[in-house]
Enzyme design. Structure first.
Site, short mmCIF file in Angstrom:
data_model
loop_
_atom_site.label_atom_id
_atom_site.label_comp_id
_atom_site.label_asym_id
_atom_site.label_seq_id
_atom_site.Cartn_x
_atom_site.Cartn_y
_atom_site.Cartn_z
N ARG A 72 0.83 -1.21 0.00
CA ARG A 72 0.00 0.00 0.00
C ARG A 72 0.87 1.26 0.00
O ARG A 72 0.56 2.25 0.68
CB ARG A 72 -0.94 0.04 1.20
CG ARG A 72 -1.83 -1.14 1.35
CD ARG A 72 -2.99 -1.13 0.37
NE ARG A 72 -3.91 -2.22 0.67
CZ ARG A 72 -3.79 -3.46 0.15
NH1 ARG A 72 -2.85 -3.74 -0.72
NH2 ARG A 72 -4.64 -4.39 0.48
N SER A 108 -10.77 0.53 3.72
CA SER A 108 -10.00 0.30 4.96
C SER A 108 -9.43 1.62 5.46
O SER A 108 -8.73 2.30 4.71
CB SER A 108 -8.85 -0.67 4.71
OG SER A 108 -9.35 -1.86 4.17
N GLU A 119 -4.77 4.79 6.38
CA GLU A 119 -4.46 4.51 4.97
C GLU A 119 -4.82 5.66 4.02
O GLU A 119 -4.00 6.06 3.19
CB GLU A 119 -5.14 3.21 4.52
CG GLU A 119 -4.76 2.82 3.12
CD GLU A 119 -5.49 1.60 2.62
OE1 GLU A 119 -5.15 0.49 3.03
OE2 GLU A 119 -6.41 1.75 1.78
P1 FAD Z 1 -8.48 9.51 -4.73
O1 FAD Z 1 -9.14 9.13 -3.45
O2 FAD Z 1 -9.11 10.55 -5.55
O3 FAD Z 1 -6.98 9.93 -4.41
C1 FAD Z 1 -6.18 9.14 -3.56
C2 FAD Z 1 -4.78 9.78 -3.50
O4 FAD Z 1 -4.19 9.70 -4.78
C3 FAD Z 1 -4.81 11.27 -3.16
O5 FAD Z 1 -3.63 11.54 -2.44
C4 FAD Z 1 -4.76 11.95 -4.52
O6 FAD Z 1 -4.18 13.23 -4.47
C5 FAD Z 1 -3.90 10.98 -5.31
N1 FAD Z 1 -4.22 10.94 -6.74
C6 FAD Z 1 -5.38 10.51 -7.31
N2 FAD Z 1 -5.27 10.55 -8.64
C7 FAD Z 1 -4.04 11.03 -8.93
C8 FAD Z 1 -3.34 11.31 -10.13
N3 FAD Z 1 -3.89 11.08 -11.33
N4 FAD Z 1 -2.08 11.81 -10.04
C9 FAD Z 1 -1.51 12.04 -8.82
N5 FAD Z 1 -2.12 11.80 -7.66
C10 FAD Z 1 -3.36 11.28 -7.72
N6 FAD Z 1 -7.79 0.11 -2.04
C11 FAD Z 1 -7.07 -1.01 -2.25
O7 FAD Z 1 -5.84 -0.94 -2.42
N7 FAD Z 1 -7.65 -2.24 -2.27
C12 FAD Z 1 -8.97 -2.41 -2.10
O8 FAD Z 1 -9.47 -3.52 -2.14
C13 FAD Z 1 -9.77 -1.24 -1.85
N8 FAD Z 1 -11.10 -1.34 -1.63
C14 FAD Z 1 -11.83 -0.24 -1.36
C15 FAD Z 1 -13.20 -0.39 -1.11
C16 FAD Z 1 -13.98 0.73 -0.84
C17 FAD Z 1 -15.46 0.55 -0.56
C18 FAD Z 1 -13.40 2.02 -0.85
C19 FAD Z 1 -14.25 3.22 -0.62
C20 FAD Z 1 -12.04 2.17 -1.09
C21 FAD Z 1 -11.24 1.05 -1.35
N9 FAD Z 1 -9.86 1.15 -1.59
C22 FAD Z 1 -9.11 0.02 -1.84
C23 FAD Z 1 -9.20 2.46 -1.58
C24 FAD Z 1 -9.31 3.22 -2.94
O9 FAD Z 1 -10.39 2.77 -3.69
C25 FAD Z 1 -8.04 3.08 -3.77
O10 FAD Z 1 -6.93 3.57 -3.07
C26 FAD Z 1 -8.15 3.83 -5.11
O11 FAD Z 1 -7.01 3.57 -5.90
C27 FAD Z 1 -8.30 5.33 -4.94
O12 FAD Z 1 -8.65 5.87 -6.20
P2 FAD Z 1 -9.30 7.31 -6.35
O13 FAD Z 1 -9.31 7.64 -7.79
O14 FAD Z 1 -10.60 7.35 -5.64
O15 FAD Z 1 -8.22 8.20 -5.59
P1 NAP Z 2 -10.15 -10.64 4.63
O1 NAP Z 2 -10.21 -11.54 3.45
O2 NAP Z 2 -11.19 -10.76 5.69
O3 NAP Z 2 -8.74 -10.79 5.31
C1 NAP Z 2 -8.40 -10.00 6.46
C2 NAP Z 2 -6.98 -9.49 6.28
O4 NAP Z 2 -6.11 -10.60 6.30
C3 NAP Z 2 -6.82 -8.78 4.98
O5 NAP Z 2 -6.63 -7.44 5.26
C4 NAP Z 2 -5.63 -9.45 4.30
O6 NAP Z 2 -4.53 -8.59 4.11
C5 NAP Z 2 -5.19 -10.53 5.24
N1 NAP Z 2 -5.15 -11.83 4.54
C6 NAP Z 2 -6.18 -12.68 4.34
N2 NAP Z 2 -5.75 -13.78 3.70
C7 NAP Z 2 -4.43 -13.63 3.50
C8 NAP Z 2 -3.42 -14.42 2.88
N3 NAP Z 2 -3.69 -15.63 2.36
N4 NAP Z 2 -2.17 -13.93 2.84
C9 NAP Z 2 -1.87 -12.72 3.34
N5 NAP Z 2 -2.79 -11.92 3.93
C10 NAP Z 2 -4.04 -12.37 4.02
O7 NAP Z 2 -10.08 -9.11 4.14
P2 NAP Z 2 -11.22 -8.12 3.66
O8 NAP Z 2 -11.26 -6.99 4.59
O9 NAP Z 2 -12.48 -8.88 3.36
O10 NAP Z 2 -10.61 -7.58 2.29
C11 NAP Z 2 -10.40 -8.47 1.22
C12 NAP Z 2 -9.28 -7.94 0.33
O11 NAP Z 2 -9.68 -6.68 -0.22
C13 NAP Z 2 -7.98 -7.69 1.08
O12 NAP Z 2 -6.90 -8.01 0.26
C14 NAP Z 2 -8.02 -6.21 1.38
O13 NAP Z 2 -6.73 -5.61 1.44
C15 NAP Z 2 -8.81 -5.66 0.18
N6 NAP Z 2 -9.56 -4.46 0.58
C16 NAP Z 2 -8.86 -3.30 0.74
C17 NAP Z 2 -9.52 -2.14 1.09
C18 NAP Z 2 -8.78 -0.83 1.19
O14 NAP Z 2 -9.41 0.20 1.28
N7 NAP Z 2 -7.49 -0.84 1.18
C19 NAP Z 2 -10.89 -2.16 1.33
C20 NAP Z 2 -11.55 -3.37 1.20
C21 NAP Z 2 -10.88 -4.52 0.82
P3 NAP Z 2 -4.35 -7.57 2.87
O15 NAP Z 2 -5.24 -6.43 3.20
O16 NAP Z 2 -2.91 -7.25 2.94
O17 NAP Z 2 -4.72 -8.28 1.62
#
Ligand code: FAD
Ligand code: NAP
Length: 341
Positions: A167, A241, A337
């Site tokens: 991340r 998250s 995050e």
């Molecule tokens: P924004 O929120 O608009 O921006 C995020 C950051 O990036 C800010 O600092 C912004 O300035 C910068 N930025 C955006 N676009 C640019 C650009 N073109 N150039 C330079 N800087 C830029 N993330 C995960 O990694 N895994 C997941 O599974 C995941 N699940 C999610 C589920 C939900 C329900 C939600 C709400 C979020 C989730 N996220 C997840 C987080 C998010 O969706 C990601 O980080 C996504 O990439 C953000 O995209 P955005 O366009 O909305 O960015």
């Molecule tokens: P989950 O499957 O309930 O698992 C809980 C946590 O355990 C996750 O955060 C995941 O880490 C870790 N995990 C589970 N299985 C794993 C494996 N085999 N090896 C290593 N790590 C493991 O998680 P969840 O909340 O439902 O989310 C599912 C996936 O979507 C995850 O990968 C999560 O990161 C992603 N997600 C991200 C966001 C966001 O905003 N960043 C939001 C929703 C979902 P990791 O998070 O490192 O994968």
């Protein structure tokens, strides 16, 4: 006043998935890369800060933004077939991420399946090296192009130059607020090699009686599993998250697991252990908690929700209370995050 189509005093409520009603002094929908140097020059001349927004799904707006918001609306996907197993895609920063995953599925380009339904734009994906269900963007990304604000030039960074981590990337460090991404280049595959080692996915497929999923079945599994746990931002505003999963040393892990034998953790290649932050919050009793207009989701405690028009300040106060509690109970430091502005 600049010739750019800047709007003044614009509410950002519909531009962030937490639905925080902050106001931007100026907002520009960026539809042409050429607008970017002009907008940067305008902000510099007026001594105003810049904020780049994609879908606003990973930001917390803690106040009105006193500068220029650039909302990335650049569109376009170019597919370059290499004639072998690899397919190269050039994707403009404003393309919706999930629509890109669906497009790739239709085109028979594989690799993005586990990243289905992540909100936001393609341009934001490298910022935190988006990941889900064991797949991270870095394994599929070839390069990132954009405007280097400090250098005042267009630049392309290779994946190695992006210094991706968990991340994390150079865009959260050295190039934070210094690089505006206009396009990403992905390298996908014609062949399909599903990544099924996350239990939630494996369990879903097993229950559905699917031993070897097709790409469509895998995307559907990811969508169904996510929908069963995660709140839809359109209905319950959230930023996914709210905390990263912390990585602790082997020594700290040994101490913790002695005190909490049920601790959910995953060994890391460097010898440390990734802890499931959601488990820590759940044990500490935060699941479903409510503090005024904001709270913790009742099915996934890692997700903070804005239930009733709460402010960024309220959300950050809740996040701080959670961080302090987790620190006191487990001795573990949680990191927020989303980017806070
Ligand atoms: P924004 O929120 O608009 O921006 C995020 C950051 O990036 C800010 O600092 C912004 O300035 C910068 N930025 C955006 N676009 C640019 C650009 N073109 N150039 C330079 N800087 C830029 N993330 C995960 O990694 N895994 C997941 O599974 C995941 N699940 C999610 C589920 C939900 C329900 C939600 C709400 C979020 C989730 N996220 C997840 C987080 C998010 O969706 C990601 O980080 C996504 O990439 C953000 O995209 P955005 O366009 O909305 O960015
Ligand atoms: P989950 O499957 O309930 O698992 C809980 C946590 O355990 C996750 O955060 C995941 O880490 C870790 N995990 C589970 N299985 C794993 C494996 N085999 N090896 C290593 N790590 C493991 O998680 P969840 O909340 O439902 O989310 C599912 C996936 O979507 C995850 O990968 C999560 O990161 C992603 N997600 C991200 C966001 C966001 O905003 N960043 C939001 C929703 C979902 P990791 O998070 O490192 O994968």
């Amino acid at each position: 006043m600049s010739q750019l189509p800047l709007r003044q005093q614009v509410s950002l409520q519909s531009c962030n998935t937490l639905a925080i009603d902050a106001c931007a002094r100026y907002l520009l929908e960026v539809t042409e890369p050429g607008q970017i140097p002009a907008a940067v020059a305008f902000a510099k001349q007026q001594q105003l800060p810049l904020l780049v927004l994609g879908g606003g799904s990973n930001v917390v707006l803690s106040r009105d933004f006193p500068g220029v918001v650039l909302r990335m609306a650049l569109r376009g996907i170019d597919v370059i077939d290499t004639g072998h197993d690899d397919i190269v895609l050039d994707v403009a920063a404003g393309e919706n991420w999930h629509q890109l995953v669906e497009y790739c599925l239709q085109q028979g380009c594989h690799g993005l399946e586990n990243l289905a339904l992540i909100p936001g734009t393609a341009g934001a994906a490298p910022i935190q090296n988006i990941g889900a269900y064991g797949v991270e963007l870095e394994s599929l990304l070839e390069s990132v192009s954009g405007w280097d604000i400090a250098a005042g030039e267009w630049r392309t960074l290779s994946a190695a130059e992006c210094r991706f981590g968990y991340r994390d990337s150079i865009f959260k460090g050295e190039l934070r607020d210094r690089f505006i991404i206009t396009a990403i280049r992905l390298r996908l595959k014609r062949s399909f090699q599903p990544q099924l080692h996350y239990r939630a996915l494996a369990d879903y497929l097993q229950q559905a009686g699917i031993a070897q999923p097709t790409p469509q079945q895998l995307v559907q599994a990811v969508i169904d599993v996510r929908r069963s746990k995660l709140p839809d931002p359109a209905l319950t505003p959230n930023a996914g998250s709210f905390f990263k999963n912390p990585v602790v040393s082997a020594e700290q892990y040994a101490e913790l697991v002695e005190r909490f034998p049920q601790l959910v953790s995953f060994p890391q290649p460097d010898g440390g252990y990734k802890l499931a932050a959601g488990w820590l919050l759940e044990q500490a009793g935060w699941k479903g908690a409510q503090r005024g207009a904001v709270g913790v989701h009742d099915r996934q405690s890692l997700v903070l929700v804005n239930r009733d028009g709460g402010s960024g300040t309220e959300l950050l106060a809740l996040a701080e209370a959670i961080r302090q509690d987790v620190r006191e109970r487990f001795g573990v430091e949680l990191e927020i995050e989303p980017r806070v502005y």
